[in-house]
Design an enzyme around this catalytic site. Sequence first.
Site, PDB file in Angstrom:
ATOM      1  N   HIS A 122       0.843  -1.192   0.000  1.00  0.00           N
ATOM      2  CA  HIS A 122       0.000   0.000   0.000  1.00  0.00           C
ATOM      3  C   HIS A 122       0.877   1.240   0.000  1.00  0.00           C
ATOM      4  CE1 HIS A 122      -3.801  -2.118   0.707  1.00  0.00           C
ATOM      5  NE2 HIS A 122      -3.050  -2.971   1.397  1.00  0.00           N
ATOM      6  N   LYS A 170      14.723  -6.629  -3.007  1.00  0.00           N
ATOM      7  CA  LYS A 170      15.385  -6.096  -4.200  1.00  0.00           C
ATOM      8  C   LYS A 170      15.741  -7.266  -5.112  1.00  0.00           C
ATOM      9  CE  LYS A 170      17.283  -1.996  -2.070  1.00  0.00           C
ATOM     10  NZ  LYS A 170      18.466  -1.223  -1.732  1.00  0.00           N
ATOM     11  N   ARG A 184      21.010 -10.581   0.567  1.00  0.00           N
ATOM     12  CA  ARG A 184      22.126 -10.046  -0.227  1.00  0.00           C
ATOM     13  C   ARG A 184      22.918 -11.213  -0.815  1.00  0.00           C
ATOM     14  NH1 ARG A 184      23.343 -10.732   4.767  1.00  0.00           N
ATOM     15  NH2 ARG A 184      25.435 -11.159   5.522  1.00  0.00           N
ATOM     16  N   LYS A 187      27.679 -15.397  -2.455  1.00  0.00           N
ATOM     17  CA  LYS A 187      28.729 -15.890  -3.354  1.00  0.00           C
ATOM     18  C   LYS A 187      28.115 -16.269  -4.689  1.00  0.00           C
ATOM     19  CE  LYS A 187      28.451 -20.659  -1.671  1.00  0.00           C
ATOM     20  NZ  LYS A 187      29.184 -21.792  -1.095  1.00  0.00           N
TER      21      LYS A 187
END
Length: 194
Positions: A122, A170, A184, A187
């Site tokens: 939202h 992301k 994140r 490797k």
Amino acid sequence: MRNNGSMANEEPYLGQGCTTPYSTADIVIRSIWYLVQSTLFRWSPRPWHGFRARLLKLFGAEIAEPGKVVVFPTATIVFPRRLALAPRSMIGPRVVVYNLATIRLGRGANVSQNCHLCAGTHDHARWSMPLVAKPIEIGANAWLGADVFVGPGVSIGELCVVGARSVVVKDLPARTVCAGNPCRVIKDRAPPTA
């Protein structure tokens, strides 16, 4: 506040003036799907992946080969018509597919138990908090470990491995091993062997 029933002087609040973005037809179809999902889909024997894929396809899912996907009976799919499953992809036990926008799994993509794919949020900058829906793409042969959360608009590259309980907000690159909150790259990933 005035006493005549008007809310003109009321302090603003989150969700004020919020309305559903869905048409009556969408709500009716979603209600019918909910009934089918909570009975035929949920009660079907665990090995009947093709049966469940055909039910999803009947409600608009993009599944070219229903006999070549795995969808567990405890998975929850909000909008079948916003789901695309390539052959050999898998939606594991108790996965939540909150597909307010399209969620697409590439060939061989594997979504493990208890994952949550969330293609909607939202706009918190507005009092009415309107819906913001963005698609999710899980690349070919990507593997999401148990309990992974994937947020709206995220793309996960082919052969990417996402560690258990990661929070992915992301895009993640192809051929990497990733983990964490926020997720994140840890490797590079070598191609699997025979």
